[in-house]
Design a protein around this motif. Structure first.
Motif, PDB file in Angstrom:
ATOM      1  N   ALA A 281       0.836  -1.200   0.000  1.00 18.91           N
ATOM      2  CA  ALA A 281       0.000   0.000   0.000  1.00 18.91           C
ATOM      3  C   ALA A 281       0.870   1.249   0.000  1.00 18.91           C
ATOM      4  CB  ALA A 281      -0.924  -0.006   1.210  1.00 18.91           C
ATOM      5  N   CYS A 282       1.868   1.255   0.855  1.00 17.04           N
ATOM      6  CA  CYS A 282       2.734   2.437   0.920  1.00 17.04           C
ATOM      7  C   CYS A 282       3.408   2.687  -0.416  1.00 17.04           C
ATOM      8  CB  CYS A 282       3.792   2.263   2.011  1.00 17.04           C
ATOM      9  SG  CYS A 282       3.105   2.394   3.658  1.00 17.04           S
ATOM     10  N   ILE A 283       3.920   1.611  -1.005  1.00 23.51           N
ATOM     11  CA  ILE A 283       4.619   1.796  -2.278  1.00 23.51           C
ATOM     12  C   ILE A 283       3.658   2.285  -3.357  1.00 23.51           C
ATOM     13  CG2 ILE A 283       6.005   0.657  -4.039  1.00 23.51           C
ATOM     14  CD1 ILE A 283       7.041  -1.218  -1.999  1.00 23.51           C
ATOM     15  N   CYS A 284       2.445   1.735  -3.349  1.00 17.34           N
ATOM     16  CA  CYS A 284       1.481   2.140  -4.378  1.00 17.34           C
ATOM     17  C   CYS A 284       1.035   3.574  -4.194  1.00 17.34           C
ATOM     18  CB  CYS A 284       0.247   1.234  -4.332  1.00 17.34           C
ATOM     19  SG  CYS A 284       0.544  -0.407  -4.962  1.00 17.34           S
ATOM     20  N   LEU A 285       0.886   3.962  -2.937  1.00 15.08           N
ATOM     21  CA  LEU A 285       0.380   5.308  -2.685  1.00 15.08           C
ATOM     22  C   LEU A 285       1.471   6.362  -2.759  1.00 15.08           C
ATOM     23  CD1 LEU A 285      -2.111   4.520   0.190  1.00 15.08           C
ATOM     24  CD2 LEU A 285      -2.672   5.518  -2.011  1.00 15.08           C
TER      25      LEU A 285
ATOM     26  N   VAL B 193       0.140   8.846 -19.779  1.00 15.12           N
ATOM     27  CA  VAL B 193       0.839   7.654 -19.285  1.00 15.12           C
ATOM     28  C   VAL B 193       1.186   7.796 -17.804  1.00 15.12           C
ATOM     29  CG1 VAL B 193       2.972   6.367 -19.464  1.00 15.12           C
ATOM     30  CG2 VAL B 193       1.729   6.974 -21.522  1.00 15.12           C
ATOM     31  N   LEU B 194       1.847   8.896 -17.456  1.00 14.84           N
ATOM     32  CA  LEU B 194       2.288   9.076 -16.079  1.00 14.84           C
ATOM     33  C   LEU B 194       1.112   9.140 -15.119  1.00 14.84           C
ATOM     34  CD1 LEU B 194       5.181  11.678 -16.342  1.00 14.84           C
ATOM     35  CD2 LEU B 194       5.322   9.315 -15.558  1.00 14.84           C
ATOM     36  N   GLN B 195       0.115   9.954 -15.501  1.00 14.98           N
ATOM     37  CA  GLN B 195      -0.976  10.206 -14.576  1.00 14.98           C
ATOM     38  C   GLN B 195      -1.785   8.945 -14.341  1.00 14.98           C
ATOM     39  OE1 GLN B 195      -4.702  10.341 -14.099  1.00 14.98           O
ATOM     40  NE2 GLN B 195      -4.901  12.142 -15.395  1.00 14.98           N
ATOM     41  N   LEU B 196      -2.042   8.180 -15.423  1.00 13.93           N
ATOM     42  CA  LEU B 196      -2.823   6.968 -15.240  1.00 13.93           C
ATOM     43  C   LEU B 196      -2.080   5.966 -14.368  1.00 13.93           C
ATOM     44  CD1 LEU B 196      -4.685   6.216 -18.553  1.00 13.93           C
ATOM     45  CD2 LEU B 196      -5.529   7.146 -16.418  1.00 13.93           C
ATOM     46  N   PHE B 197      -0.773   5.913 -14.573  1.00 14.68           N
ATOM     47  CA  PHE B 197       0.017   4.982 -13.777  1.00 14.68           C
ATOM     48  C   PHE B 197      -0.060   5.350 -12.296  1.00 14.68           C
ATOM     49  CE2 PHE B 197       2.866   1.731 -13.046  1.00 14.68           C
ATOM     50  CZ  PHE B 197       3.951   2.157 -12.310  1.00 14.68           C
ATOM     51  N   ILE B 198       0.221   6.611 -12.013  1.00 14.64           N
ATOM     52  CA  ILE B 198       0.206   7.057 -10.627  1.00 14.64           C
ATOM     53  C   ILE B 198      -1.184   6.900 -10.018  1.00 14.64           C
ATOM     54  CG2 ILE B 198       0.457   9.090  -9.141  1.00 14.64           C
ATOM     55  CD1 ILE B 198       2.653  10.056 -10.959  1.00 14.64           C
ATOM     56  N   SER B 199      -2.205   7.313 -10.756  1.00 14.22           N
ATOM     57  CA  SER B 199      -3.565   7.273 -10.215  1.00 14.22           C
ATOM     58  C   SER B 199      -4.054   5.852 -10.030  1.00 14.22           C
ATOM     59  CB  SER B 199      -4.531   8.009 -11.143  1.00 14.22           C
ATOM     60  OG  SER B 199      -4.154   9.340 -11.290  1.00 14.22           O
ATOM     61  N   SER B 200      -3.721   4.972 -10.984  1.00 10.89           N
ATOM     62  CA  SER B 200      -4.252   3.615 -10.851  1.00 10.89           C
ATOM     63  C   SER B 200      -3.579   2.887  -9.691  1.00 10.89           C
ATOM     64  CB  SER B 200      -4.086   2.839 -12.150  1.00 10.89           C
ATOM     65  OG  SER B 200      -2.731   2.766 -12.504  1.00 10.89           O
ATOM     66  N   LEU B 201      -2.292   3.121  -9.501  1.00 11.01           N
ATOM     67  CA  LEU B 201      -1.617   2.517  -8.347  1.00 11.01           C
ATOM     68  C   LEU B 201      -2.294   2.970  -7.055  1.00 11.01           C
ATOM     69  CD1 LEU B 201       2.247   2.659  -8.913  1.00 11.01           C
ATOM     70  CD2 LEU B 201       0.817   0.651  -8.569  1.00 11.01           C
ATOM     71  N   ALA B 202      -2.510   4.273  -6.955  1.00 10.25           N
ATOM     72  CA  ALA B 202      -3.116   4.801  -5.735  1.00 10.25           C
ATOM     73  C   ALA B 202      -4.532   4.275  -5.578  1.00 10.25           C
ATOM     74  CB  ALA B 202      -3.122   6.329  -5.778  1.00 10.25           C
ATOM     75  N   ALA B 203      -5.283   4.223  -6.687  1.00 14.62           N
ATOM     76  CA  ALA B 203      -6.669   3.762  -6.600  1.00 14.62           C
ATOM     77  C   ALA B 203      -6.711   2.302  -6.176  1.00 14.62           C
ATOM     78  CB  ALA B 203      -7.365   3.947  -7.948  1.00 14.62           C
TER      79      ALA B 203
ATOM     80  N   PRO C   2       3.842   7.352  -4.931  1.00 12.61           N
ATOM     81  CA  PRO C   2       3.957   8.321  -6.037  1.00 12.61           C
ATOM     82  C   PRO C   2       2.833   9.353  -6.022  1.00 12.61           C
ATOM     83  CG  PRO C   2       4.016   6.061  -6.864  1.00 12.61           C
ATOM     84  CD  PRO C   2       3.681   5.976  -5.435  1.00 12.61           C
ATOM     85  N   ALA C   3       1.594   8.873  -5.784  1.00 10.37           N
ATOM     86  CA  ALA C   3       0.466   9.803  -5.792  1.00 10.37           C
ATOM     87  C   ALA C   3       0.601  10.831  -4.684  1.00 10.37           C
ATOM     88  CB  ALA C   3      -0.846   9.031  -5.654  1.00 10.37           C
ATOM     89  N   ILE C   4       0.920  10.338  -3.489  1.00  7.68           N
ATOM     90  CA  ILE C   4       1.054  11.289  -2.378  1.00  7.68           C
ATOM     91  C   ILE C   4       2.172  12.277  -2.663  1.00  7.68           C
ATOM     92  CG2 ILE C   4       1.564  11.496   0.085  1.00  7.68           C
ATOM     93  CD1 ILE C   4       0.110   8.988   0.586  1.00  7.68           C
ATOM     94  N   LEU C   5       3.232  11.779  -3.261  1.00  4.13           N
ATOM     95  CA  LEU C   5       4.342  12.675  -3.575  1.00  4.13           C
ATOM     96  C   LEU C   5       3.925  13.774  -4.534  1.00  4.13           C
ATOM     97  CD1 LEU C   5       7.401  13.310  -3.441  1.00  4.13           C
ATOM     98  CD2 LEU C   5       7.661  11.904  -5.477  1.00  4.13           C
TER      99      LEU C   5
END
Lengths: 285, 434
Positions: free
Chosen positions: A12-16, B227-237, A18-21
């Motif tokens: 979870a931390c790794i996935c979140l 590309v970047l945004q979907l990658f980052i967003s999908s990981l977080a989602a 990049p977004a949090i950053l």
């Protein structure tokens, strides 16, 4: 190694991360920075410059241009709301009644959303041209639609009457979500289309309308692109909005700290108004 | 809604009318872009562009005609047409010099080229024939002049056409070495795109780049963001959907979605500052210098801020929530790591929604104007909307400006037509969840 990585919270931390950053770096941190910049006479070459405290704010609050820009913004917001809020709703209502060929109209209603705003502003600038524009030819007049302080706000908001854009589709989706049985039942009871509209359709999409209203007001405070392309804030400051003032001070005269201070006031105003609206809409439920 | 026939008819009528009005600015954009400059400036303007004409003038010479005379004659005729027949929608022309029943020289080109050249080479306000003769070489350099040796067939004289008669009368008064044989005119629809060719090269004169370069910039930036945004967003989602507890997910989602309410101009100032010395020029709240790099006038500032889009996370999470937990649990029991689950199970299942968000993101980034305007000052990184803005503020020819606007609209309109269903899906997801 593998068992560590497959523990959910590590993943979870790794996935979140990049977004949090990126959200922190490009959204939240800049807000703090903007507040910070507003208390300096910010030097872009050699930050931060002189610490001036609330001097930027004092300057803003005692400046006539500042207050004029707020009144311009509110006027544009009001006129824009009158002219621009209801067309997408009405268009969606009528569109929902059309069976055959609905998709053609849907594609066409998308146009204002997908065509770059600059391109659309460019056409309107040309349509409004005093000497060669088509509006003056059709009307047989010689008005300076964008050059007359009395006309400019109306001219800026008039295209909103044409509607279209995402609003239509948001309302359309909401309307489609209303169970058909409600309408059929009402019709059996003898209710005509107008009564159905008022008593069934509108109440059921009230939630969506309220959200659109809140968004429209929040965005109305931030009108900027339109002003830059069409009027550059003129004539004589009649269409200078708060956002345009911010742009002017931050990026034209490089009084960045001052621009940041005005931006902070805008942020607080929008935040407050949106929060109040949300409160009001919650309490109604 | 109601099966009422009047209501239905009313809906059709009102929608028709509204669409008609809504389309007018777009129609006007296209119509103006197909006109030639004088027509676009005509008052009152005509609704539709006139078909451009191609005018041909045949000049006959006696045997001893020399090339200089032919060239001077051609230049004089061409210049006269360009000068006196501006309002007659002449797009292109050709002047053929005929000697001994053979075509010896053909001078042809587009009228606007001559009009531009006229401003550059003929300096006196009302030039006489001798001025034109002096400038004839320069004038002819801007068009195509070919020496040929072709059969000549006498063309039929068309005396009924009033335009041709006027041209004939005007040219007959010129002091030419050759004799005017025939003047003909044909519709030349290919000239409709003249303003587009000019639009394409307009920027080149001022910035050394063509509008093709700017479109390329826009496309590159938009694709990179997708590309970047979907990658980052999908990981977080995915994490919010299947890796953290619902309570934590709610707060994190709020963290992401709340950013949608931030006024963009507030962010422009600090972000611009950030891009001039990325990530910070000094450690925050101190004066300790920090290694930084100036990213302005590169692609990076046009890409990075767009990678954070709360709407994407919101919509993707909504979709991922619907993927059955059992499938994921089963994969975990089988020993798959979370990344494998993400990459091999969740993502393939989400192709539709990813497609939707990709298109919405692409359109939003491609069309965006103000941030690129602030942060991309060097023409080498201008995106198309920025280039369009600069062009329309410095150009006085509406047909070329409108051609530029049409070009701006084409890519995203094509996307809208092809992916209309996707776009609508995306809009309704975001609207209803918001």
């Amino acid at each position: 190694m593998k068992s560590l990585l497959s523990r959910p919270w590590v993943a979870a931390c790794i996935c979140l991360a990049p977004a949090i950053l990126v959200f922190f770096l490009f959204k939240y941190f800049p807000i703090i920075q903007a507040f910070g910049m507003s208390v300096y006479e910010w030097e872009i070459m050699n930050p931060p410059g002189n610490l001036t405290g609330i001097e930027n704010y004092n300057r803003a609050f005692s400046s006539a241009t500042f207050w004029t820009s707020w009144s311009n913004t509110l006027e544009l917001l009001f006129i824009g709301f009158l002219l621009g809020f209801w067309p997408p709703l009405l268009q969606a209502i009528f569109l929902s009644n059309i069976k055959r060929g609905q998709w053609i109209f849907r594609v066409l209603y998308l146009l204002p959303f997908v065509v770059p705003a600059v391109a659309q502003f460019t056409v309107w600038k040309w349509i409004y041209d005093q000497d060669y524009g088509v509006l003056n030819s059709i009307l047989g007049r010689q008005d300076a639609w964008l050059g007359d302080a009395g006309l400019v706000k109306l001219s800026l908001c008039f295209p909103m009457l044409l509607g279209g854009g995402i609003g239509v589709f948001i309302y359309l989706a909401a309307i489609k979500g209303i169970p058909k049985e409600l309408f059929e039942a009402a019709e059996l009871d003898g209710a005509g289309p107008f009564r159905q509209l008022i008593h069934i359709l509108l109440p059921r999409i009230k939630y969506v309308i309220v959200i659109q209203l809140i968004l429209a007001i929040a965005q109305g405070f931030q009108v900027l692109d339109k002003i830059l392309v069409l009027t550059e804030g003129g004539p004589a400051g009649a269409s200078t909005t708060v956002a345009f003032t911010i742009y002017h001070y931050a990026f034209r005269t490089y009084e960045i700290g001052y621009g940041a201070a005005i931006a902070v006031t805008l942020f607080i105003a929008v935040f407050a108004i949106t929060a109040i609206q949300l409160r009001l809409s919650r309490s109604k439920d | 809604m109601s099966s009422n026939k009047t209501w239905s008819a009313l809906s059709y009528t009102i929608t028709f009318l509204w669409i008609f009005c809504l389309l007018f600015p777009f129609f006007w954009m296209v119509s103006t872009s197909l006109k030639d400059t004088p027509a676009s400036l005509k008052t009152p303007p005509s609704l539709l562009p006139d078909v451009p004409q191609k005018v041909n003038v045949d000049l006959k010479y006696q045997s001893q005609a020399n090339e200089t005379q032919m060239k001077q004659d051609a230049a004089t005729v061409i210049w006269t047409i360009a000068d006196q027949f501006k309002q007659d929608h002449i797009g292109s022309f050709s002047v053929r010099s005929i000697e001994n029943n053979r075509i010896r020289m053909v001078a042809s080109g587009l009228l606007y080229q001559v009009q531009n050249a006229k401003d550059r080479f003929i300096l006196s306000v009302s030039p006489g024939p001798s001025d034109i003769v002096k400038a004839s070489d320069d004038l002819l350099k801007t068009i195509s002049v070919e020496r040929v040796d072709q059969d000549y067939t006498e063309q039929k004289r068309e005396d009924e056409n009033p335009l041709l008669k006027k041209i004939n009368d005007t040219i007959s008064r010129l002091p030419l070495a050759g004799k005017i044989s025939t003047v003909t005119a044909n519709g030349d629809p290919t000239a409709f795109v003249n303003s587009y060719s000019r639009a394409y090269s307009h920027a080149f004169e001022h910035t050394g780049r063509t509008f093709g370069d700017f479109i390329l910039n826009s496309v590159t930036v938009s694709l990179a963001v997708v590309v970047l945004q979907l990658f980052i967003s999908s990981l977080a989602a995915y994490a919010l959907s299947h890796l953290v507890s619902p309570a934590v997910a709610r707060w994190l989602l709020l963290f992401f979605v709340a950013t949608l309410m931030i006024p963009p101009i507030l962010l422009f100032i600090p972000l611009y500052n950030m891009m001039s010395g990325f990530p910070f020029k000094s450690i925050p709240f101190t004066s300790i210098p920090f290694p930084n790099i100036n990213l302005l006038n590169s692609y990076w500032p046009l890409i990075l801020p767009y990678t954070a889009w709360g709407l994407s996370i919101l919509v993707l999470k909504g979709f991922f929530d619907q993927i059955s937990k059992q499938t994921i649990e089963a994969a975990r029991i089988d020993g798959a790591s979370e990344f494998k689950i993400y990459w091999k199970i969740v993502m393939p299942l989400s192709k539709p929604i990813l497609g939707v968000m990709a298109i919405l993101t692409y359109i939003a980034v491609f069309d965006d104007f103000f941030w690129p305007y602030i942060v991309a000052q060097d023409p080498k990184v201008w995106t198309y909307p920025v280039a369009l803005y600069y062009a329309q503020s410095s150009m006085a020819e509406p047909n070329v400006t409108m051609a530029l606007a049409v070009i701006a609209a084409v890519p995203t309109v094509l996307l809208a037509v092809i992916f209309q269903k996707h776009i609508e899906k995306g809009i309704s997801f975001s609207g209803l969840k918001g």
